[in-house]
Design an enzyme around this catalytic site. Structure first.
Site, PDB file in Angstrom:
ATOM      1  N   ASN A  39      33.882  44.682  17.351  1.00 33.76           N
ATOM      2  CA  ASN A  39      33.494  45.481  16.179  1.00 33.76           C
ATOM      3  C   ASN A  39      32.208  45.830  16.013  1.00 33.76           C
ATOM      4  OD1 ASN A  39      36.053  45.039  15.280  1.00 33.76           O
ATOM      5  ND2 ASN A  39      35.453  43.211  14.009  1.00 33.76           N
ATOM      6  N   VAL A  40      31.860  46.959  15.512  1.00 36.50           N
ATOM      7  CA  VAL A  40      30.388  47.591  15.383  1.00 36.50           C
ATOM      8  C   VAL A  40      29.716  47.474  14.153  1.00 36.50           C
ATOM      9  CG1 VAL A  40      30.940  49.304  17.513  1.00 36.50           C
ATOM     10  CG2 VAL A  40      31.353  50.189  15.002  1.00 36.50           C
TER      11      VAL A  40
ATOM     12  N   HIS B 120      31.176  46.662  21.761  1.00 40.25           N
ATOM     13  CA  HIS B 120      31.082  48.228  21.735  1.00 40.25           C
ATOM     14  C   HIS B 120      29.970  48.728  21.078  1.00 40.25           C
ATOM     15  CE1 HIS B 120      36.005  48.058  22.487  1.00 40.25           C
ATOM     16  NE2 HIS B 120      35.363  47.911  23.334  1.00 40.25           N
TER      17      HIS B 120
ATOM     18  N   CYS C 225      11.017  62.850  21.104  1.00 41.11           N
ATOM     19  CA  CYS C 225      11.169  63.981  21.527  1.00 41.11           C
ATOM     20  C   CYS C 225      11.841  65.130  20.941  1.00 41.11           C
ATOM     21  CB  CYS C 225      11.885  63.859  23.115  1.00 41.11           C
ATOM     22  SG  CYS C 225      13.684  63.787  22.848  1.00 41.11           S
TER      23      CYS C 225
ATOM     24  N   GLY D  21      42.737  39.604  15.082  1.00 42.30           N
ATOM     25  CA  GLY D  21      42.482  40.884  14.046  1.00 42.30           C
ATOM     26  C   GLY D  21      42.274  42.251  15.568  1.00 42.30           C
TER      27      GLY D  21
ATOM     28  N   ASN E 147      46.834  37.378  13.726  1.00 47.93           N
ATOM     29  CA  ASN E 147      47.219  39.129  13.742  1.00 47.93           C
ATOM     30  C   ASN E 147      48.174  39.284  12.492  1.00 47.93           C
ATOM     31  OD1 ASN E 147      47.796  41.876  13.744  1.00 47.93           O
ATOM     32  ND2 ASN E 147      46.424  41.749  15.664  1.00 47.93           N
TER      33      ASN E 147
ATOM     34  N   GLU F   9      50.436  41.337  12.827  1.00 51.02           N
ATOM     35  CA  GLU F   9      51.627  41.963  13.486  1.00 51.02           C
ATOM     36  C   GLU F   9      51.548  41.249  14.956  1.00 51.02           C
ATOM     37  OE1 GLU F   9      51.159  46.023  13.811  1.00 51.02           O
ATOM     38  OE2 GLU F   9      51.584  46.336  11.653  1.00 51.02           O
TER      39      GLU F   9
HETATM   40  C1  BJW Z   1      44.775  42.320  10.871  1.00 53.47           C
HETATM   41  C2  BJW Z   1      44.697  42.225   9.762  1.00 53.47           C
HETATM   42  C3  BJW Z   1      44.175  41.092   8.830  1.00 53.47           C
HETATM   43  C4  BJW Z   1      44.808  44.411  10.350  1.00 53.47           C
HETATM   44  N1  BJW Z   1      44.328  39.905   9.535  1.00 53.47           N
HETATM   45  N2  BJW Z   1      44.750  40.949  11.673  1.00 53.47           N
HETATM   46  C5  BJW Z   1      44.699  53.249  30.686  1.00 53.47           C
HETATM   47  C6  BJW Z   1      44.835  52.066  30.902  1.00 53.47           C
HETATM   48  C7  BJW Z   1      43.768  51.159  30.722  1.00 53.47           C
HETATM   49  C8  BJW Z   1      42.625  51.624  30.423  1.00 53.47           C
HETATM   50  C9  BJW Z   1      42.348  53.055  30.217  1.00 53.47           C
HETATM   51  C10 BJW Z   1      43.420  53.857  30.135  1.00 53.47           C
HETATM   52  N3  BJW Z   1      43.180  54.865  29.924  1.00 53.47           N
HETATM   53  C11 BJW Z   1      41.732  54.998  29.463  1.00 53.47           C
HETATM   54  C12 BJW Z   1      41.484  53.660  29.616  1.00 53.47           C
HETATM   55  C13 BJW Z   1      40.281  52.982  29.195  1.00 53.47           C
HETATM   56  C14 BJW Z   1      39.781  53.038  27.801  1.00 53.47           C
HETATM   57  C15 BJW Z   1      40.908  52.389  27.316  1.00 53.47           C
HETATM   58  O1  BJW Z   1      41.195  51.240  27.152  1.00 53.47           O
HETATM   59  N4  BJW Z   1      41.958  53.226  26.417  1.00 53.47           N
HETATM   60  C16 BJW Z   1      43.189  52.569  25.899  1.00 53.47           C
HETATM   61  C17 BJW Z   1      43.405  53.381  24.560  1.00 53.47           C
HETATM   62  C18 BJW Z   1      44.389  52.865  27.005  1.00 53.47           C
HETATM   63  N5  BJW Z   1      38.589  52.346  27.676  1.00 53.47           N
HETATM   64  C19 BJW Z   1      37.526  52.916  27.700  1.00 53.47           C
HETATM   65  O2  BJW Z   1      37.294  54.132  27.923  1.00 53.47           O
HETATM   66  C20 BJW Z   1      36.335  51.965  27.756  1.00 53.47           C
HETATM   67  N6  BJW Z   1      35.371  52.137  28.761  1.00 53.47           N
HETATM   68  C21 BJW Z   1      35.723  51.874  30.275  1.00 53.47           C
HETATM   69  O3  BJW Z   1      36.889  51.701  30.569  1.00 53.47           O
HETATM   70  O4  BJW Z   1      34.810  52.515  30.789  1.00 53.47           O
HETATM   71  C22 BJW Z   1      35.245  52.368  32.494  1.00 53.47           C
HETATM   72  C23 BJW Z   1      35.593  53.964  32.668  1.00 53.47           C
HETATM   73  C24 BJW Z   1      34.567  54.746  32.741  1.00 53.47           C
HETATM   74  C25 BJW Z   1      34.950  56.029  33.075  1.00 53.47           C
HETATM   75  C26 BJW Z   1      36.544  56.507  33.206  1.00 53.47           C
HETATM   76  C27 BJW Z   1      37.370  55.341  33.071  1.00 53.47           C
HETATM   77  C28 BJW Z   1      36.953  53.942  32.795  1.00 53.47           C
HETATM   78  C29 BJW Z   1      35.482  51.983  26.418  1.00 53.47           C
HETATM   79  C30 BJW Z   1      36.181  51.692  25.373  1.00 53.47           C
HETATM   80  C31 BJW Z   1      35.295  51.890  24.074  1.00 53.47           C
HETATM   81  C32 BJW Z   1      36.117  51.757  22.861  1.00 53.47           C
HETATM   82  N7  BJW Z   1      35.301  52.126  21.887  1.00 53.47           N
HETATM   83  C33 BJW Z   1      36.361  52.145  20.526  1.00 53.47           C
HETATM   84  C34 BJW Z   1      35.776  53.394  19.703  1.00 53.47           C
HETATM   85  C35 BJW Z   1      34.313  53.204  19.398  1.00 53.47           C
HETATM   86  C36 BJW Z   1      33.921  54.126  18.339  1.00 53.47           C
HETATM   87  C37 BJW Z   1      33.490  53.359  16.895  1.00 53.47           C
HETATM   88  O5  BJW Z   1      33.978  52.451  16.699  1.00 53.47           O
HETATM   89  O6  BJW Z   1      32.832  53.929  16.600  1.00 53.47           O
HETATM   90  O7  BJW Z   1      35.989  50.700  19.957  1.00 53.47           O
HETATM   91  S1  BJW Z   1      37.923  52.460  20.506  1.00 53.47           S
HETATM   92  C38 BJW Z   1      38.292  51.479  19.228  1.00 53.47           C
HETATM   93  O8  BJW Z   1      39.326  50.477  19.596  1.00 53.47           O
HETATM   94  C39 BJW Z   1      36.858  50.670  18.746  1.00 53.47           C
HETATM   95  C40 BJW Z   1      37.417  49.523  18.736  1.00 53.47           C
HETATM   96  O9  BJW Z   1      36.442  48.276  18.888  1.00 53.47           O
HETATM   97  C41 BJW Z   1      38.540  49.265  19.704  1.00 53.47           C
HETATM   98  C42 BJW Z   1      39.727  48.088  19.553  1.00 53.47           C
HETATM   99  O10 BJW Z   1      40.510  48.281  18.331  1.00 53.47           O
HETATM  100  P1  BJW Z   1      40.828  47.179  17.507  1.00 53.47           P
HETATM  101  O11 BJW Z   1      39.674  46.415  17.064  1.00 53.47           O
HETATM  102  O12 BJW Z   1      41.841  46.350  18.508  1.00 53.47           O
HETATM  103  O13 BJW Z   1      41.453  47.820  16.402  1.00 53.47           O
HETATM  104  P2  BJW Z   1      42.979  48.402  15.971  1.00 53.47           P
HETATM  105  O14 BJW Z   1      42.948  48.972  14.756  1.00 53.47           O
HETATM  106  O15 BJW Z   1      43.455  48.855  17.075  1.00 53.47           O
HETATM  107  O16 BJW Z   1      43.991  46.973  15.562  1.00 53.47           O
HETATM  108  C43 BJW Z   1      43.618  46.054  14.399  1.00 53.47           C
HETATM  109  C44 BJW Z   1      44.416  45.028  14.428  1.00 53.47           C
HETATM  110  O17 BJW Z   1      44.302  44.084  13.577  1.00 53.47           O
HETATM  111  C45 BJW Z   1      45.849  45.368  14.393  1.00 53.47           C
HETATM  112  O18 BJW Z   1      46.689  44.661  15.482  1.00 53.47           O
HETATM  113  C46 BJW Z   1      46.414  44.975  13.195  1.00 53.47           C
HETATM  114  O19 BJW Z   1      47.632  44.262  13.274  1.00 53.47           O
HETATM  115  C47 BJW Z   1      45.467  43.686  12.768  1.00 53.47           C
HETATM  116  N8  BJW Z   1      44.947  43.469  11.498  1.00 53.47           N
HETATM  117  N9  BJW Z   1      44.644  43.754   9.355  1.00 53.47           N
HETATM  118  C48 BJW Z   1      44.562  39.995  11.107  1.00 53.47           C
HETATM  119  N10 BJW Z   1      43.999  41.214   7.706  1.00 53.47           N
HETATM  120 ZN    ZN Z   2      14.018  61.551  22.559  1.00 54.32          ZN
END
Ligand code: BJW
Ligand code: ZN
Length: 242
Positions: free
Chosen positions: A100-101, A117, A150, A187, A213, A215
């Site tokens: 989380n951010v 992140h 800058c 989560g 979670n 789900e």
């Molecule tokens: C509850 C609840 C309650 C609800 N109680 N539970 C193919 C395979 C493997 C990897 C890749 C691929 N293709 C591309 C990639 C790489 C990519 C990736 O993983 N993509 C996948 C989508 C496939 N990863 C990257 O790009 C990362 N970098 C990297 O790999 O660098 C090396 C590289 C370089 C160059 C080329 C290739 C590779 C960087 C990833 C950065 C992710 N950033 C984000 C966005 C930031 C923007 C922002 O926040 O402003 O971060 S993505 C977004 O998802 C955010 C989150 O931190 C992240 C995770 O999401 P999270 O937290 O899991 O949220 P949700 O909504 O998905 O889930 C919520 C959950 O809560 C659910 O399960 C609900 O059920 C539950 N819930 N209420 C309990 N009350």
């Molecule tokens: Zn600058």
């Protein structure tokens, strides 16, 4: 395995790590990414959370981040965050790892945090790399913030798709996952790598892994226990057993 057995394992553990995702902040009123009504329900991730998006539509990307900064400013940590603060006090070596951010773990009083992140309150210049203070950033409510050093554009200090995570932070998280006896996952949909690989690292090293979670997720079939329901309820319930 039930909540009581997990509580017993925690009582016998000195090294515990926890990975959190957007779901832990949902009960504070911060939208998640992939749930219906979540952020991605309206926008595709690549449209906002990538360098390509920023280069082609910086105003749209900043509008989204300004809106999210405002949202998190208006909300408070919830009992799920607070339970993890209490857990940290009970465990000799405790590591919180968050995707989380939103800064809510820190605001709740959590001490040992790795932010995989980035953080919404921070920004830095796309040209000279200078960070800007949160107070400076707060002067901008709608427009693209400009680097005070800058004059080029600032960008949020957030890891976008296709960007490398900070290697020191990621390595510390991997080390915590590999060294812990109990690993909790709360989560997160466990879809985004490398964060989603951390529970697997813990499992490979023989740790007990438990998921909180609403789900089933991509890792539910692998873990030692899955606790359904909102983690703002299940985590305090766990704490009450310790
Ligand atoms: C509850 C609840 C309650 C609800 N109680 N539970 C193919 C395979 C493997 C990897 C890749 C691929 N293709 C591309 C990639 C790489 C990519 C990736 O993983 N993509 C996948 C989508 C496939 N990863 C990257 O790009 C990362 N970098 C990297 O790999 O660098 C090396 C590289 C370089 C160059 C080329 C290739 C590779 C960087 C990833 C950065 C992710 N950033 C984000 C966005 C930031 C923007 C922002 O926040 O402003 O971060 S993505 C977004 O998802 C955010 C989150 O931190 C992240 C995770 O999401 P999270 O937290 O899991 O949220 P949700 O909504 O998905 O889930 C919520 C959950 O809560 C659910 O399960 C609900 O059920 C539950 N819930 N209420 C309990 N009350
Ligand atoms: Zn600058």
């Amino acid at each position: 395995m039930g909540l009581e057995s997990l509580a017993q394992s925690l009582k016998n553990s000195t090294r515990v790590a926890v990975l959190t995702g957007a779901g832990i902040s949902a009960e504070s009123g911060v939208p998640t990414f992939r749930d219906p009504g979540g952020i991605w329900a309206k926008f595709r991730p690549e449209e906002l959370a990538s360098m390509d998006a920023f280069l082609s539509h910086p105003e749209r990307v900043w509008e989204w981040y300004h809106m999210r900064r405002k949202t998190v400013h208006e909300v408070k940590p919830n009992p799920g965050h607070e339970a993890l603060v209490q857990l940290e006090k009970l465990i000799p070596e405790f590591q919180l790892i968050t995707q989380n951010v939103d800064d809510l773990h820190k605001r709740a009083g959590q001490k040992n945090i790795l932010e995989l992140h980035g953080n919404l309150t921070r920004s830095y210049c796309v040209s000279c790399g200078e960070p800007a203070s949160p107070e400076y950033l707060n002067q901008f409510e709608k427009e693209i913030p400009i680097c005070p050093a800058c004059g080029d554009k600032l960008r949020p200090d957030i890891i976008w798709f296709g960007e490398m995570l900070n290697p020191d932070i990621l390595n510390s998280a991997i080390e915590a996952a590999r060294n812990c006896e109990v690993f909790l996952v709360a989560g997160t949909s466990a879809l985004v790598y490398p964060a989603a690989g951390l529970p697997l690292e813990a499992l490979n090293k023989g740790a007990q892994v438990f998921e909180f979670n609403l789900e089933e997720t991509a890792i539910s079939h692998l873990v030692h226990g899955h606790f359904p329901g909102p983690c703002g309820e299940s985590l305090p319930q766990l704490l009450s057993l310790l």
